[in-house]
Write an enzyme that holds these catalytic residues in place. Structure first.
Site, PDB file in Angstrom:
ATOM      1  N   TYR A 210      -1.511  29.559  19.041  1.00 61.79           N
ATOM      2  CA  TYR A 210      -0.625  29.106  20.126  1.00 61.79           C
ATOM      3  C   TYR A 210      -1.437  28.374  21.203  1.00 61.79           C
ATOM      4  O   TYR A 210      -1.055  27.294  21.665  1.00 61.79           O
ATOM      5  CB  TYR A 210       0.101  30.313  20.717  1.00 61.79           C
ATOM      6  CG  TYR A 210       1.144  29.985  21.760  1.00 61.79           C
ATOM      7  CD1 TYR A 210       2.366  29.430  21.404  1.00 61.79           C
ATOM      8  CD2 TYR A 210       0.924  30.259  23.112  1.00 61.79           C
ATOM      9  CE1 TYR A 210       3.343  29.151  22.370  1.00 61.79           C
ATOM     10  CE2 TYR A 210       1.878  29.985  24.073  1.00 61.79           C
ATOM     11  CZ  TYR A 210       3.089  29.428  23.697  1.00 61.79           C
ATOM     12  OH  TYR A 210       4.043  29.149  24.642  1.00 61.79           O
TER      13      TYR A 210
ATOM     14  N   SER B 157       2.364  25.108  28.529  1.00 64.32           N
ATOM     15  CA  SER B 157       2.234  26.528  28.901  1.00 64.32           C
ATOM     16  C   SER B 157       0.961  26.665  29.742  1.00 64.32           C
ATOM     17  O   SER B 157       0.069  25.804  29.652  1.00 64.32           O
ATOM     18  CB  SER B 157       2.096  27.365  27.624  1.00 64.32           C
ATOM     19  OG  SER B 157       1.747  28.697  27.931  1.00 64.32           O
TER      20      SER B 157
ATOM     21  N   THR C 162      12.599  35.066  27.964  1.00 65.48           N
ATOM     22  CA  THR C 162      13.319  34.237  26.978  1.00 65.48           C
ATOM     23  C   THR C 162      13.330  34.990  25.647  1.00 65.48           C
ATOM     24  O   THR C 162      12.762  36.081  25.528  1.00 65.48           O
ATOM     25  CB  THR C 162      12.597  32.890  26.750  1.00 65.48           C
ATOM     26  OG1 THR C 162      11.353  33.148  26.083  1.00 65.48           O
ATOM     27  CG2 THR C 162      12.347  32.126  28.030  1.00 65.48           C
TER      28      THR C 162
ATOM     29  N   ASP D  76      18.405  22.341  17.807  1.00 65.35           N
ATOM     30  CA  ASP D  76      17.730  23.604  17.479  1.00 65.35           C
ATOM     31  C   ASP D  76      17.822  23.817  15.974  1.00 65.35           C
ATOM     32  O   ASP D  76      18.692  23.239  15.309  1.00 65.35           O
ATOM     33  CB  ASP D  76      18.403  24.779  18.210  1.00 65.35           C
ATOM     34  CG  ASP D  76      17.438  25.929  18.463  1.00 65.35           C
ATOM     35  OD1 ASP D  76      16.975  26.079  19.621  1.00 65.35           O
ATOM     36  OD2 ASP D  76      17.139  26.681  17.509  1.00 65.35           O
TER      37      ASP D  76
ATOM     38  N   LYS E 105      -0.934  24.508  22.420  1.00 68.20           N
ATOM     39  CA  LYS E 105      -0.518  24.141  23.784  1.00 68.20           C
ATOM     40  C   LYS E 105      -1.598  23.311  24.488  1.00 68.20           C
ATOM     41  O   LYS E 105      -1.298  22.462  25.325  1.00 68.20           O
ATOM     42  CB  LYS E 105      -0.142  25.388  24.589  1.00 68.20           C
ATOM     43  CG  LYS E 105       1.136  26.074  24.089  1.00 68.20           C
ATOM     44  CD  LYS E 105       2.352  25.141  24.156  1.00 68.20           C
ATOM     45  CE  LYS E 105       3.628  25.833  23.757  1.00 68.20           C
ATOM     46  NZ  LYS E 105       4.808  24.938  23.813  1.00 68.20           N
TER      47      LYS E 105
ATOM     48  N   ASP F  79      15.033  20.992  12.111  1.00 65.77           N
ATOM     49  CA  ASP F  79      13.690  21.525  12.349  1.00 65.77           C
ATOM     50  C   ASP F  79      12.828  20.386  12.898  1.00 65.77           C
ATOM     51  O   ASP F  79      12.618  19.377  12.216  1.00 65.77           O
ATOM     52  CB  ASP F  79      13.138  22.039  11.010  1.00 65.77           C
ATOM     53  CG  ASP F  79      11.731  22.593  11.119  1.00 65.77           C
ATOM     54  OD1 ASP F  79      11.072  22.400  12.160  1.00 65.77           O
ATOM     55  OD2 ASP F  79      11.283  23.221  10.135  1.00 65.77           O
TER      56      ASP F  79
END
Ligand SMILES: NC(=O)c1ccc[n+]([C@@H]2O[C@H](COP(=O)([O-])OP(=O)(O)OC[C@H]3O[C@@H](n4cnc5c(N)ncnc54)[C@H](O)[C@@H]3O)[C@@H](O)[C@H]2O)c1
Length: 253
Positions: A152, A139, A187, A37, A156, A61
């Site tokens: 986004y 997603s 989350t 992470d 995805k 990263d």
């Protein structure tokens, strides 16, 4: 179940949410886990209560390809191999195309798409040696469009086809590549959405099994796809969405 005994699994975005739930699930099932992470403080906190003899934390990263090379090397140095990659670290920004800055667009694409590419490219030579597998967190936003989520959705959508294209090529080496496609999950990424009661109510209308999803439920499906139980499954985008994509898009009547 002990499906991952003696397996080494690299999980990105492991400090929080779905990645942390997946890391825990793999550890519960006997694996060695490298938790990667870019949030060092959260990563160390998340790993603190986990079995230290089978956990390695790695700060980096994923948008930087040097992170991918270093993380794979760290897994090999500590655990002697790499069997499974969970490409999961992701970021989201809101906005339609006119509201999305070039900087935000590039950042989302560099983490959500190039980051997955760097990690998969660095891991593949090791996965080929052991006929391993990759699971990517895409997603439902990679299966169809959302309003006000331009960058986004674009990223995805790319992940969903990345797994199909990779699966075709990697099959000859015995490496499987699949995706989970969650909907609204509790989350770190969705904390603001969860505070919006009207929005949560709209999701409940669209999710036959209710909203929000729990990260552990998504992690259970990631574990299935990564396991030998899914040995005949590759190139799949598996909705883990409490039923959202069962709809044709018409409103409830
Ligand atoms: N929460 C949802 O509703 C939902 C739905 C569908 C898909 N997803 C996807 O699930 C994945 C995990 O997200 P989450 O919901 O668990 O969110 P989260 O914010 O709880 O966890 C994401 C983790 O990734 C880390 N991360 C972000 N950018 C990174 C980078 N460049 N390098 C390394 N680590 C980085 C963050 O520090 C964080 O710990 C993402 O790919 C996200 O797009 C989430």
């Amino acid at each position: 179940m002990n499906r991952f005994k003696d397996k080494t699994i690299l999980v990105t975005g492991a400090a929080s949410g779905i990645g942390l739930a997946a890391a825990r699930r793999f550890l519960d099932e006997g694996a060695h886990v490298l938790m990667l992470d870019n949030d060092e403080a959260s990563l160390k906190k998340a790993a603190a209560g986990l079995p230290q003899d089978r956990v390695l934390v790695h700060v980096g990263d994923t948008a930087d390809k040097a992170t991918a090379t270093a993380a794979v090397k760290a897994a090999l140095d500590r655990f002697g191999g790499l069997h499974i990659l969970i490409n999961n670290a992701g970021v989201a920004v809101e906005g339609d195309i006119m509201q999305t800055s070039e900087e935000d667009f590039n950042r989302v694409m560099s983490v959500n798409v190039a980051g997955y590419f760097h990690m998969a490219k660095a891991a593949m030579p090791e996965l080929v040696k052991v006929k391993g597998s990759i699971v990517m967190t895409s997603s439902v936003s990679g299966l169809g469009g959302d309003w006000n989520t331009f960058a986004y959705n674009t990223s995805k959508g790319a992940v969903s086809n990345m797994v199909r294209a990779m699966a075709l090529d990697a099959g000859k080496d015995g490496v499987r590549v699949n995706a989970v496609n969650p909907s609204f999950t509790d989350t770190g990424m969705t904390q603001d959405m969860l505070k919006d009661a009207e929005l949560v109510a709209k999701f409940k209308e669209r999710m036959p099994l209710g909203a929000p999803e729990d990260a552990e439920g998504v992690a259970a499906v990631i574990a299935f796809l990564a396991s030998e139980d899914a040995r005949l499954v590759t190139g799949v985008n598996l909705p883990v969405d409490a039923g959202v994509t069962a709809s044709n898009g018409q409103p409830p009547m």
